[in-house]
Motif scaffolding. Structure first.
Motif, short mmCIF file in Angstrom:
data_model
loop_
_atom_site.label_atom_id
_atom_site.label_comp_id
_atom_site.label_asym_id
_atom_site.label_seq_id
_atom_site.Cartn_x
_atom_site.Cartn_y
_atom_site.Cartn_z
N THR A 230 0.83 -1.21 0.00
CA THR A 230 0.00 0.00 0.00
C THR A 230 0.86 1.26 0.00
OG1 THR A 230 -0.11 0.04 2.43
CG2 THR A 230 -1.82 -1.19 1.27
N ILE A 231 2.15 1.10 0.36
CA ILE A 231 3.07 2.24 0.39
C ILE A 231 3.81 2.38 -0.93
CG2 ILE A 231 5.05 3.25 1.59
CD1 ILE A 231 4.25 1.65 4.07
N THR A 232 4.34 1.24 -1.43
CA THR A 232 5.11 1.27 -2.68
C THR A 232 5.05 -0.10 -3.34
OG1 THR A 232 7.30 1.64 -3.66
CG2 THR A 232 7.25 0.65 -1.48
N ASP A 233 5.17 -0.11 -4.67
CA ASP A 233 5.23 -1.37 -5.39
C ASP A 233 6.53 -1.50 -6.20
OD1 ASP A 233 4.74 0.56 -7.24
OD2 ASP A 233 3.02 -0.43 -8.19
N SER A 234 7.45 -0.57 -5.98
CA SER A 234 8.72 -0.61 -6.70
C SER A 234 9.75 -1.46 -5.95
CB SER A 234 9.28 0.80 -6.88
OG SER A 234 9.76 1.32 -5.66
N ARG A 235 10.67 -2.04 -6.70
CA ARG A 235 11.71 -2.88 -6.11
C ARG A 235 12.58 -2.09 -5.15
NH1 ARG A 235 16.94 -3.74 -6.48
NH2 ARG A 235 17.12 -2.03 -7.96
N LEU A 236 13.02 -0.91 -5.60
CA LEU A 236 13.92 -0.11 -4.78
C LEU A 236 13.21 0.43 -3.54
CD1 LEU A 236 16.84 0.87 -4.77
CD2 LEU A 236 16.11 2.93 -5.95
N GLY A 237 11.97 0.87 -3.71
CA GLY A 237 11.22 1.37 -2.56
C GLY A 237 11.01 0.29 -1.51
N THR A 238 10.69 -0.91 -1.97
CA THR A 238 10.50 -2.04 -1.05
C THR A 238 11.80 -2.35 -0.31
OG1 THR A 238 8.80 -3.00 -2.47
CG2 THR A 238 9.85 -4.46 -0.88
N LEU A 239 12.91 -2.33 -1.05
CA LEU A 239 14.21 -2.65 -0.44
C LEU A 239 14.59 -1.62 0.61
CD1 LEU A 239 16.30 -4.84 -0.65
CD2 LEU A 239 17.49 -3.52 -2.40
N PHE A 240 14.29 -0.34 0.35
CA PHE A 240 14.59 0.71 1.34
C PHE A 240 13.74 0.53 2.60
CE2 PHE A 240 16.78 3.46 -1.83
CZ PHE A 240 17.84 3.84 -1.03
N ILE A 241 12.48 0.18 2.42
CA ILE A 241 11.60 -0.03 3.59
C ILE A 241 12.10 -1.21 4.42
CG2 ILE A 241 9.28 -0.73 4.30
CD1 ILE A 241 8.19 0.88 1.94
N LEU A 242 12.46 -2.31 3.74
CA LEU A 242 12.95 -3.49 4.44
C LEU A 242 14.28 -3.20 5.14
CD1 LEU A 242 12.17 -6.36 1.87
CD2 LEU A 242 10.78 -5.51 3.77
N ALA A 243 15.14 -2.43 4.48
CA ALA A 243 16.43 -2.08 5.08
C ALA A 243 16.24 -1.23 6.33
CB ALA A 243 17.30 -1.34 4.06
N GLY A 244 15.33 -0.27 6.24
CA GLY A 244 15.05 0.58 7.41
C GLY A 244 14.48 -0.23 8.57
N PHE A 245 13.56 -1.16 8.24
CA PHE A 245 12.97 -2.01 9.26
C PHE A 245 14.04 -2.88 9.92
CE2 PHE A 245 10.72 -5.92 10.56
CZ PHE A 245 9.77 -5.37 11.40
N ALA A 246 14.93 -3.47 9.10
CA ALA A 246 16.00 -4.32 9.64
C ALA A 246 16.98 -3.52 10.48
CB ALA A 246 16.74 -5.01 8.49
N LEU A 247 17.27 -2.28 10.05
CA LEU A 247 18.20 -1.43 10.80
C LEU A 247 17.64 -1.11 12.18
CD1 LEU A 247 20.94 0.03 10.49
CD2 LEU A 247 19.67 2.04 9.74
N ILE A 248 16.35 -0.81 12.26
CA ILE A 248 15.72 -0.52 13.55
C ILE A 248 15.73 -1.76 14.44
CG2 ILE A 248 13.53 0.08 14.66
CD1 ILE A 248 12.93 1.82 12.19
N CYS A 249 15.44 -2.93 13.85
CA CYS A 249 15.49 -4.18 14.63
C CYS A 249 16.90 -4.43 15.17
CB CYS A 249 15.05 -5.36 13.76
SG CYS A 249 13.29 -5.38 13.37
N GLY A 250 17.90 -4.09 14.36
CA GLY A 250 19.29 -4.29 14.78
C GLY A 250 19.69 -3.44 15.97
#
Length: 428
Positions: A307-327
């Motif tokens: 619902t936020i983005t359907d692009s490959r790069l946008g998805t990767l940035f969201i996942l990276a940010g989520f993983a960074l916060i979890c770290g």
């Protein structure tokens, strides 16, 4: 069940329970209270998590690292690095970085590097007049190269936690990012050294000194070549490569006559203790990760991201940010086991190469090892160097920025992770 699982996880985490046990407790209690699943499933998933042939590579690589340290080759690597780059501006800082890159090809562990060669160079830097907090911060930052350059324990764990990725492919995917980490830290060290007046050794190493130190360090330097070469040539699997590395380290110590019975015994004991802790984390985290998949958490998260983005790069940035916060809050190994089955399907459905995603996630969580409040590498360096954690966390910020730039390159340029694996036929 989902509410029970999440509430128990965060409640035990807030109470200060070790992360591995928070996942195990939350998973088993959720299964027992729900009643829709046979309670035996918790035990089954725990054993299934460690019933893996590729996972057997972990104790072998840990043992090889301990045996190589017992051989006394850490000092040889230090002498070699000092002869090669010690004359540069901020020379001991560059020695710290190069030694970590070389030791990464043996240990595959950030904590082993932080407690070993990085701690030694940190003391050398302090004696040479470097600020104690900067010496500690650089040693912490260089230790994070360990899980990136192959062989990497985190790469093995990721490979067995997802589909479509081989251990060998992920080993190769870490070569370029690992080198980039070293180069980025070298640039940061050079700039900081100019600003603070840190200099290198007064004289450049002679050809004789360079030849002597290279010869002394050669047995340690060629170990990564033996491991990767044997895998790429099809001589042995990554698990067998770990056994070969351990046998090589043991044989090397016997040939050099640098072993004592007490030293070998201590190396085996340390390897057994570290392996036990790793396997315990993997077993307990497997229950939690399986329940998240069973409850279709990845699908719900994927729907939210779409619902936020359907692009490959946008998805990767969201996942990276989520993983960074979890770290920031969860230790590296359990975070990797939890996030891989959750974020992996989301990344793959968006068209992200599994090798790129794997390296992004491993690098992301490795960077988390030097970020408070968890930051296990910071705690090790703080204890070894008797440094205040607050001052150490502040000193590591510019080095952390350098590592985040490498993470950005991994996200923006898929070839950083995929070029070398593709070159050797490990494309996905």
């Amino acid at each position: 069940m989902a509410k029970t699982l999440i509430i128990l996880f965060f409640a035990t985490l807030i109470l200060g329970v070790p992360v591995a046990f928070t996942m195990g407790i939350a998973g088993m209690v959720a299964v027992f209270l729900d009643g829709s699943l046979n309670p035996l499933v918790a035990t089954q998933r725990m054993f299934a998590g460690i019933d893996s042939f590729p996972l057997m590579a972990v104790p072998f690589f840990i043992l090889a690292s301990e045996l190589m340290t017992a051989c006394g080759l850490t000092r040889s690597l230090l002498s070699f690095a000092n002869a090669l780059v010690g004359h540069l501006r901020g020379g001991l800082g560059h020695v710290n970085i190069l030694v970590s890159m070389l030791f990464a090809g043996i240990s595959g562990s950030a904590l082993a590097d932080a407690a070993g060669p990085s701690a030694i160079v940190m003391r050398m830097m302090r004696e040479a007049g470097y600020d104690k907090n900067y010496a500690g911060a650089l040693s912490a930052a260089t230790a994070t190269i360990g899980p990136i350059i192959p062989p990497s324990i985190l790469a093995v764990i990721f490979a067995i936690s997802t589909s479509g990725v081989t251990v060998a492919g992920l080993f190769l995917a870490g070569i370029v990012p690992g080198i980039l980490l070293g180069l980025s830290l070298a640039v940061a060290n050079h700039v900081i050294s100019i600003r603070n007046g840190y200099r290198g050794r007064e004289d450049r190493a002679s050809m004789k000194e360079l030849a002597d130190t290279t010869l002394a360090a050669l047995p340690a330097i060629i170990m990564p070549a033996i491991i990767l070469g044997g895998i790429l040539l099809g001589i042995f699997t990554p698990t067998e490569a770990g056994a070969v590395a351990s046998a090589y380290a043991l044989l090397l110590g016997l040939v050099l006559r640098s072993f004592t019975f007490r030293g070998v015994y201590a190396a085996f004991v340390r390897a057994a203790v570290v392996t036990s802790s790793v396997f315990l984390i993997v077993a307990l985290a497997s229950i939690f990760a399986w329940l998240l998949t069973y409850l279709q958490i990845p699908q719900q998260l994927a729907a939210a991201i779409s619902t936020i983005t359907d692009s490959r790069l946008g998805t990767l940035f969201i996942l990276a940010g989520f993983a960074l916060i979890c770290g920031f809050f969860i230790d590296t190994l359990p975070a990797l086991i939890i996030l891989t089955p959750i974020l992996g399907p989301i990344a793959y459905s968006a068209g992200v190469d599994p090798l790129q995603f794997g390296m992004m996630l491993v690098l992301n969580l490795t960077i988390g090892m030097i970020t408070p409040p968890v930051g296990p590498v910071l705690f090790v360096i703080s204890a070894v160097g008797r440094l205040r954690l607050e001052a150490l966390s502040k000193a590591v910020l510019p080095l952390l920025l350098a590592e985040l730039l490498v993470l950005l390159m991994v996200i923006l340029v898929p070839g950083v992770s995929t070029f070398v694996p593709n070159l050797f036929g490990f494309a996905n």
